[in-house]
Scaffold this active site. Sequence first.
Site, short mmCIF file in Angstrom:
data_model
loop_
_atom_site.label_atom_id
_atom_site.label_comp_id
_atom_site.label_asym_id
_atom_site.label_seq_id
_atom_site.Cartn_x
_atom_site.Cartn_y
_atom_site.Cartn_z
N HIS A 74 -5.35 96.52 -17.57
CA HIS A 74 -5.94 95.28 -18.10
C HIS A 74 -5.12 94.04 -17.74
CE1 HIS A 74 -6.48 98.85 -20.69
NE2 HIS A 74 -7.75 98.57 -20.47
N GLU A 126 -6.93 92.12 -21.76
CA GLU A 126 -7.22 91.47 -20.47
C GLU A 126 -7.30 89.96 -20.64
OE1 GLU A 126 -10.60 92.95 -18.11
OE2 GLU A 126 -10.78 90.94 -17.25
#
Length: 306
Positions: A74, A126
């Site tokens: 991520h 993320e």
Amino acid sequence: MQVMLAQPRGFCAGVNRAIAIVNKALERYGAPVYVLHEIVHNTHVIAELTTKGAVFVEKLEDIPTSSIAIFSAHGVSMAIQEKARSLDLRTIDATCPLVSMVHRRVTRLNRLGYDVIVIGHKGHPEVEGTCGHAVGAVHVLSRPDEVSSLQVNDRTKVGYVTQTTLSLDDTKDILEALYQKFPEMTAPERTDICYATTNRQEAVRKLAKQVDMVFVVGSKNSSNSNRLREVAQQEGIPAYLIDQADEINPDWLINVEHVGITAGASAPEHLVGQVIDWLQKFGSVTVTEMQGKVETIAFQIPDFNV
Ligand code: 0CN
Ligand code: SF4
């Protein structure tokens, strides 16, 4: 019972690469290797790598000096990258190359004097990593109704990026609201929602039109898997996100003849097989696979020597 499998489903190129990086690090350096955050959001992947000697932590401070520290698929912020250096960790970056591309554009837009809008879910790793590549103004936006209160430095210098695993439909709505407010907004050459997210959402939508209910195999903290469940449900049928077969409630199958199964980008294929085996306990099952896009994209496993 008829079972139809979505095509494509399951592991994407970024997940394959991230898991391969952890395995390669274990082979090269031996256990333990530390991973900041879950390498991908799947409990089974984490359990398997843990048995091999990977240690998953949420803070860099929990990693002993000089150890191997792997960043998850991520991605992480620049601050985390710097901190890892200052803590003398031997870092390996398993960030998906498609996420890294988004990072670079955030930095570039800021350098050009743009306010950057990151469309994504607040608190998702993320999004935190992407925002952490800003060198100027950055704003996170999750819903269209948040657009009206958004304040930027210069209305003619606004750019956006998105989380890679968003719902295609929700993102369209947010972008419409944004373009109304900032008609001159700079768009990426193509959306940041990645190929795997796009293909899996398209496939599950098609699947949901042909079945009575859908199982999405994936973990509860997996953004892309949650979006697959929502897309199926939007087609007007029940859809359940399950980590594994034993989470199925037999009552869900009452009066159900056609079952659809898909899997999130971080869910191993053997779990789909387990769901089919579980359904077979209730009678005969025929399995067919939907026609769909065949994905050939694969990312190289980086060579590292840290
Ligand atoms: O489930 P994942 O680990 O992550 P999210 O869908 O929650 O972002 O799948 C891999 C995706 C990436 C990066
Ligand atoms: Fe990369 Fe997309 Fe997979 Fe995320 S879902 S790891 S962005 S390919």
